[in-house]
Design an enzyme around this catalytic site. Structure first.
Site, mmCIF file in Angstrom:
data_model
loop_
_atom_site.group_PDB
_atom_site.id
_atom_site.type_symbol
_atom_site.label_atom_id
_atom_site.label_comp_id
_atom_site.label_asym_id
_atom_site.label_seq_id
_atom_site.Cartn_x
_atom_site.Cartn_y
_atom_site.Cartn_z
ATOM 1 N N ARG A 100 0.809 -1.218 0.000
ATOM 2 C CA ARG A 100 0.000 0.000 0.000
ATOM 3 C C ARG A 100 0.849 1.279 0.000
ATOM 4 N NH1 ARG A 100 -5.142 0.296 3.753
ATOM 5 N NH2 ARG A 100 -5.540 1.861 2.154
ATOM 6 N N HIS A 175 -7.214 -1.660 13.127
ATOM 7 C CA HIS A 175 -7.226 -0.207 13.099
ATOM 8 C C HIS A 175 -8.245 0.300 14.110
ATOM 9 C CE1 HIS A 175 -5.598 0.583 8.738
ATOM 10 N NE2 HIS A 175 -4.656 0.804 9.636
ATOM 11 N N CYS A 277 -13.796 3.303 6.408
ATOM 12 C CA CYS A 277 -12.545 3.025 5.689
ATOM 13 C C CYS A 277 -12.515 3.710 4.328
ATOM 14 C CB CYS A 277 -12.362 1.521 5.505
ATOM 15 S SG CYS A 277 -11.988 0.615 7.008
#
Length: 284
Positions: A100, A175, A277
């Site tokens: 990423r 997260h 997200c």
């Protein structure tokens, strides 16, 4: 039965969101427990679900800008991981997973090209609003799986806001935005309202959350497993995965005077993502 006359009046606040269409969405690797490259992914379905979410934001009166998706970056749809913006200051991201890493530069370029002059790229691993939640007076900062603890101090120095560290202990909730979201921001911390799943946090962090948010909406395991804590609120309307209607989370939030709006984000959940997200908030 809830006494509707006793419910507080919730006032929505127009928001500015940044999103990225999932035209190149795929699950080609596994960097969290939800990702299984052997499961088929329907890109067209992911696009339809994402478009419904984007259009709902616009229907609710919010501004939505889009970053062009890039080939070879299948997780770029999860825009929340690419920056934290408070009072017009931008702290970019630095991803832990090499797959990423290139996303950060595309989002940095978008901010610069759209007139943001105070843009800082972090030195520490920092997955942005994936692990940072602004309450209106405090920046809640998650660590344990992705964002480095040192990124919390870096965020405080860069954004000029007080930061409270929270330790995540369940790898499924890697997260902060999978375990907590802000329903009503307020400058005074204890007046802000959040929803969270206690078991995702260390015992010490649970005590901190109870102290800071005594009126929080408490989620259960079923709520968390359908990404019910990956919600988005404008102070009145709360966007949640459709599964939260049956888990009870939607009802518990509605009892506080909020209006819940449901979306089906099941295809993107194959990569470990939900409504939040996909949504980076720009706070000018």
């Amino acid at each position: 039965m809830t006494d509707t006359h006793a419910l507080p009046v919730r006032i929505p606040t127009p928001r500015h969101y940044l999103m990225c269409p999932p035209r190149h969405f795929a699950v080609e690797y596994s960097i969290n427990p939800w990702m299984d490259p052997s499961r088929p992914v329907d890109v067209e379905l992911a696009m339809r679900q994402w478009t419904t979410l984007r259009d709902l934001y616009r229907e609710l009166g919010h501004t939505v800008d889009e970053v062009p998706p890039q080939p070879g970056l299948p997780d770029m749809v999860f825009a929340a991981n690419s920056g934290t913006v408070v009072d017009g200051r931008v702290l970019g991201s630095r991803f832990r997973a090499p797959q990423r890493a290139a996303e950060a530069e595309h989002f940095r370029r978008w901010f610069v090209e759209h007139g943001f002059r105070d843009v800082t790229m972090p030195r520490q691993i920092n997955e942005a609003e994936g692990d940072f939640a602004w309450t209106g007076g405090l920046l809640l900062a998650g660590t344990g799986f992705r964002t480095d603890p040192g990124a919390h101090a870096e965020a405080q120095e860069t954004l000029g806001v007080p930061v409270v560290s929270l330790h995540l202990v369940d790898e499924r909730y890697y997260h902060l935005d999978t375990a907590l979201f802000v329903l009503q921001p307020e400058q005074e911390a204890m007046r802000a309202q959040v929803a969270y799943y206690p078991e995702a946090f260390s015992p010490g962090s649970q005590r901190v959350l109870r102290r800071l948010f005594p009126d929080a909406v408490i989620a259960n395991a079923a709520d968390a497993e359908c990404f019910g804590l990956n919600g988005v609120s404008d102070g009145r309307h709360v966007v949640l995965p459709v599964e939260t209607e049956s888990t009870g989370l939607a009802g518990r939030i509605a009892e506080r005077g909020y209006e819940v709006r449901f979306v089906d984000i099941s295809e993107l959940r194959k990569a470990g993502g939900g409504p939040k997200c996909c949504t980076l908030e720009i706070r000018k």
